[in-house]
Scaffold this motif. Sequence first.
Motif, PDB file in Angstrom:
ATOM      1  N   ASP A 388      40.755 -25.718  45.954  1.00  0.00           N
ATOM      2  CA  ASP A 388      41.887 -25.649  44.795  1.00  0.00           C
ATOM      3  C   ASP A 388      42.248 -24.029  45.053  1.00  0.00           C
ATOM      4  OD1 ASP A 388      41.292 -28.274  43.934  1.00  0.00           O
ATOM      5  OD2 ASP A 388      39.865 -27.699  42.449  1.00  0.00           O
ATOM      6  N   PHE A 389      41.351 -23.249  45.178  1.00  0.00           N
ATOM      7  CA  PHE A 389      41.816 -21.895  45.236  1.00  0.00           C
ATOM      8  C   PHE A 389      42.982 -21.770  46.258  1.00  0.00           C
ATOM      9  CE2 PHE A 389      41.281 -17.720  47.547  1.00  0.00           C
ATOM     10  CZ  PHE A 389      41.763 -16.894  46.677  1.00  0.00           C
ATOM     11  N   VAL A 390      42.639 -22.299  47.625  1.00  0.00           N
ATOM     12  CA  VAL A 390      43.838 -22.138  48.698  1.00  0.00           C
ATOM     13  C   VAL A 390      44.957 -22.682  48.546  1.00  0.00           C
ATOM     14  CG1 VAL A 390      43.830 -22.777  51.032  1.00  0.00           C
ATOM     15  CG2 VAL A 390      41.808 -22.147  50.350  1.00  0.00           C
ATOM     16  N   ALA A 391      44.842 -23.846  47.680  1.00  0.00           N
ATOM     17  CA  ALA A 391      46.099 -24.421  47.195  1.00  0.00           C
ATOM     18  C   ALA A 391      46.875 -23.769  46.470  1.00  0.00           C
ATOM     19  CB  ALA A 391      46.101 -25.811  46.902  1.00  0.00           C
ATOM     20  N   LEU A 392      46.193 -22.938  45.205  1.00  0.00           N
ATOM     21  CA  LEU A 392      46.743 -22.244  44.305  1.00  0.00           C
ATOM     22  C   LEU A 392      47.397 -20.817  45.035  1.00  0.00           C
ATOM     23  CD1 LEU A 392      47.190 -21.543  41.292  1.00  0.00           C
ATOM     24  CD2 LEU A 392      45.160 -20.315  41.424  1.00  0.00           C
ATOM     25  N   ARG A 393      46.629 -20.230  46.001  1.00  0.00           N
ATOM     26  CA  ARG A 393      46.910 -19.180  46.600  1.00  0.00           C
ATOM     27  C   ARG A 393      48.200 -19.450  47.274  1.00  0.00           C
ATOM     28  NH1 ARG A 393      43.301 -16.100  50.717  1.00  0.00           N
ATOM     29  NH2 ARG A 393      43.423 -18.149  51.696  1.00  0.00           N
ATOM     30  N   SER A 394      48.469 -20.684  48.060  1.00  0.00           N
ATOM     31  CA  SER A 394      49.722 -20.919  48.850  1.00  0.00           C
ATOM     32  C   SER A 394      50.794 -21.082  47.739  1.00  0.00           C
ATOM     33  CB  SER A 394      49.351 -22.251  49.562  1.00  0.00           C
ATOM     34  OG  SER A 394      50.666 -22.747  50.259  1.00  0.00           O
ATOM     35  N   ALA A 395      50.418 -21.682  46.632  1.00  0.00           N
ATOM     36  CA  ALA A 395      51.611 -22.061  45.655  1.00  0.00           C
ATOM     37  C   ALA A 395      52.069 -20.656  44.986  1.00  0.00           C
ATOM     38  CB  ALA A 395      51.165 -22.817  44.578  1.00  0.00           C
ATOM     39  N   VAL A 396      51.241 -19.723  44.880  1.00  0.00           N
ATOM     40  CA  VAL A 396      51.544 -18.498  44.651  1.00  0.00           C
ATOM     41  C   VAL A 396      52.563 -17.671  45.390  1.00  0.00           C
ATOM     42  CG1 VAL A 396      50.726 -15.981  43.675  1.00  0.00           C
ATOM     43  CG2 VAL A 396      49.555 -18.129  42.755  1.00  0.00           C
ATOM     44  N   GLY A 397      52.043 -17.735  46.611  1.00  0.00           N
ATOM     45  CA  GLY A 397      52.886 -17.115  47.947  1.00  0.00           C
ATOM     46  C   GLY A 397      54.151 -17.830  47.862  1.00  0.00           C
ATOM     47  N   GLU A 398      54.425 -19.007  47.757  1.00  0.00           N
ATOM     48  CA  GLU A 398      55.726 -19.743  47.615  1.00  0.00           C
ATOM     49  C   GLU A 398      56.543 -19.365  46.341  1.00  0.00           C
ATOM     50  OE1 GLU A 398      55.269 -23.803  48.103  1.00  0.00           O
ATOM     51  OE2 GLU A 398      54.360 -23.793  50.079  1.00  0.00           O
ATOM     52  N   ASN A 399      55.994 -19.081  45.406  1.00  0.00           N
ATOM     53  CA  ASN A 399      56.378 -18.932  44.129  1.00  0.00           C
ATOM     54  C   ASN A 399      57.107 -17.430  44.125  1.00  0.00           C
ATOM     55  OD1 ASN A 399      57.411 -19.629  41.262  1.00  0.00           O
ATOM     56  ND2 ASN A 399      55.881 -17.674  40.807  1.00  0.00           N
ATOM     57  N   GLU A 400      56.261 -16.412  44.782  1.00  0.00           N
ATOM     58  CA  GLU A 400      56.809 -15.156  44.942  1.00  0.00           C
ATOM     59  C   GLU A 400      58.157 -14.967  45.934  1.00  0.00           C
ATOM     60  OE1 GLU A 400      53.265 -12.882  46.026  1.00  0.00           O
ATOM     61  OE2 GLU A 400      52.523 -12.460  44.114  1.00  0.00           O
ATOM     62  N   THR A 401      57.976 -15.638  46.763  1.00  0.00           N
ATOM     63  CA  THR A 401      59.226 -15.579  47.951  1.00  0.00           C
ATOM     64  C   THR A 401      60.321 -16.115  47.068  1.00  0.00           C
ATOM     65  OG1 THR A 401      57.436 -15.948  49.696  1.00  0.00           O
ATOM     66  CG2 THR A 401      59.985 -16.526  50.074  1.00  0.00           C
ATOM     67  N   LYS A 402      60.337 -17.242  46.339  1.00  0.00           N
ATOM     68  CA  LYS A 402      61.467 -17.596  45.992  1.00  0.00           C
ATOM     69  C   LYS A 402      61.971 -16.788  44.698  1.00  0.00           C
ATOM     70  CE  LYS A 402      60.276 -22.776  46.604  1.00  0.00           C
ATOM     71  NZ  LYS A 402      59.897 -23.673  45.847  1.00  0.00           N
ATOM     72  N   GLN A 403      61.019 -16.241  43.967  1.00  0.00           N
ATOM     73  CA  GLN A 403      61.568 -15.346  42.795  1.00  0.00           C
ATOM     74  C   GLN A 403      61.811 -13.787  43.136  1.00  0.00           C
ATOM     75  OE1 GLN A 403      62.500 -16.787  40.094  1.00  0.00           O
ATOM     76  NE2 GLN A 403      61.803 -18.499  40.670  1.00  0.00           N
ATOM     77  N   HIS A 404      61.435 -13.489  44.608  1.00  0.00           N
ATOM     78  CA  HIS A 404      61.592 -12.158  44.912  1.00  0.00           C
ATOM     79  C   HIS A 404      60.611 -11.266  43.857  1.00  0.00           C
ATOM     80  CE1 HIS A 404      65.227 -13.117  47.409  1.00  0.00           C
ATOM     81  NE2 HIS A 404      65.272 -13.936  46.184  1.00  0.00           N
ATOM     82  N   LYS A 405      59.264 -11.800  44.028  1.00  0.00           N
ATOM     83  CA  LYS A 405      58.411 -11.203  43.167  1.00  0.00           C
ATOM     84  C   LYS A 405      58.889 -10.458  41.770  1.00  0.00           C
ATOM     85  CE  LYS A 405      56.123 -10.007  47.548  1.00  0.00           C
ATOM     86  NZ  LYS A 405      55.852  -9.107  48.365  1.00  0.00           N
ATOM     87  N   ASN A 406      59.939 -10.955  41.340  1.00  0.00           N
ATOM     88  CA  ASN A 406      60.334 -10.520  39.876  1.00  0.00           C
ATOM     89  C   ASN A 406      59.927 -11.446  38.784  1.00  0.00           C
ATOM     90  OD1 ASN A 406      62.051  -8.478  40.975  1.00  0.00           O
ATOM     91  ND2 ASN A 406      63.650  -9.676  41.173  1.00  0.00           N
ATOM     92  N   HIS A 407      59.249 -12.647  39.075  1.00  0.00           N
ATOM     93  CA  HIS A 407      58.892 -13.676  38.068  1.00  0.00           C
ATOM     94  C   HIS A 407      57.427 -13.255  37.948  1.00  0.00           C
ATOM     95  CE1 HIS A 407      58.220 -17.028  35.522  1.00  0.00           C
ATOM     96  NE2 HIS A 407      57.271 -17.479  36.201  1.00  0.00           N
ATOM     97  N   ARG A 408      56.808 -12.888  36.716  1.00  0.00           N
ATOM     98  CA  ARG A 408      55.340 -12.761  36.492  1.00  0.00           C
ATOM     99  C   ARG A 408      54.850 -13.900  36.158  1.00  0.00           C
ATOM    100  NH1 ARG A 408      52.198  -8.589  35.127  1.00  0.00           N
ATOM    101  NH2 ARG A 408      50.388  -9.111  33.565  1.00  0.00           N
ATOM    102  N   CYS A 409      53.531 -14.085  36.884  1.00  0.00           N
ATOM    103  CA  CYS A 409      53.056 -15.507  36.851  1.00  0.00           C
ATOM    104  C   CYS A 409      52.333 -15.703  35.898  1.00  0.00           C
ATOM    105  CB  CYS A 409      52.194 -15.715  38.006  1.00  0.00           C
ATOM    106  SG  CYS A 409      52.708 -15.484  39.499  1.00  0.00           S
ATOM    107  N   SER A 410      51.907 -16.758  35.037  1.00  0.00           N
ATOM    108  CA  SER A 410      51.128 -17.036  33.861  1.00  0.00           C
ATOM    109  C   SER A 410      50.017 -17.824  34.461  1.00  0.00           C
ATOM    110  CB  SER A 410      52.248 -18.041  32.991  1.00  0.00           C
ATOM    111  OG  SER A 410      52.394 -19.011  33.550  1.00  0.00           O
ATOM    112  N   SER A 411      49.157 -17.942  33.188  1.00  0.00           N
ATOM    113  CA  SER A 411      47.877 -18.649  33.506  1.00  0.00           C
ATOM    114  C   SER A 411      46.918 -18.111  34.473  1.00  0.00           C
ATOM    115  CB  SER A 411      47.926 -20.294  33.458  1.00  0.00           C
ATOM    116  OG  SER A 411      46.833 -20.847  33.352  1.00  0.00           O
TER     117      SER A 411
END
Length: 424
Positions: A388-411
């Motif tokens: 679950d951690f590996v999947a979450l970390r992968s999702a965070v990496g994709e999210n940061e790429t799409k948002q150019h690291k401007n979007h602050r993650c939640s939860s």
Amino acid sequence: QLFCQMCVCFVSAQLLYASYLSSGAQMSVGLSEEDRRAVLLRLSPPFEDLFDRAEEHALRVLLEPWTLLLEKLRDYKHTGSIRLCVVHQEHRTAAAPAEGSRAPGLWAKVPREFRGVRLDSLLRNRMELQHFLSFLEENSASLELQCWLDVEQLKKSDGALLEERNTSIKDKYLSSNFLFGPDSPATEEQQMRMCGGWQRLQYESVSLSVLTELQSLLHSRLETRWLPLFLSSSQFIRRQQQKYFLLLISVLVSAPKKPISQVSGGLMSSSQESVALRRALLNPVTRLQFQKFLSVCDDLLENDLLFWLEVQRFKDLCHSRCDDVTLQRKVSIIISCFISSCVPPALQIHVPPDAAQRVVSQQGVLGPYVFRETQACVFDELLKHWPDFVALRSAVGENETKQHKNHRCSSKYHLLCPLKTDMV
């Protein structure tokens, strides 16, 4: 008992190292010199993670043939084709039979996978030999194979048994019912050359040279006429198909519910995940990310991680040859923090109460394996949450790429954002 356990572990570790890792080992797995030296330095006392580097190396080597095996099974499932490399190798011999010795029309009907099958290899396979004999009986040709087998037995006989079998073969096969019959394996010219005809045999015994020549004729006839018919029969093909399928299933039985295309199923993936988790726990950046992830899930899970790290430090002390007083102090600290804590609950990690009690009762018997069982328990618990951690970390990496690291993650995503992703 603890001393015996230490001796067994030490001897087993020495044997594994000498057999698979040492320079010049007959069954060497090809581990690099750096990794081999790292294992050697931690050989005494040996802990369960001693061979992690060797295991990881072996998994990398096995991954390619494992993937090929999965592809074969996927092809088999999707197309229904018969891929019988294993069976093919069982029946093949070093040299291919001469094309001129075969009946082209009959062998053309044999599936390509079986065209290398030889009569000699079939005769060495007891199960298929019985099936071949039954096939010949159905086609009124069983006497050809029976005669060949009886002559083979006669060659291994001597004395009275040799004479008895010689007479039996003469009466059963060298008669108008077989050798001198309408469907004889020998032409009239061959019959006369071998034994001078049936009339002459009534008064003379049969020499071994005659029987050997008869065997040769039978071998040729069986291989050119009956063997291709047998190999192209639906019964033979079905048996080999089932054998190959069962072989693949036996290899994949560890993950029967996983999709075939997923290499992440079965023993291979569990071993890979174990190695990856151990590496992550020793990597400061990934460990901190995983620790934050676990703290959101369950407080005791974070304690599991911290306990695992403290036991690793205790094991490092054992390898450093420090004094017994220091080792005993470290054992007492670990127990007071995680296993018998003064802060409720007393047991601060995910281990069975009886396992915790064994540690408490054995803390006075100083030894490097005092936390072996409990560390394995918490590692298994951590391993459940690793995917679950590996999947979450992968999702965070994709999210940061799409948002150019401007979007602050939640939860939970917020827990990983402050740190750069560090691939294990």
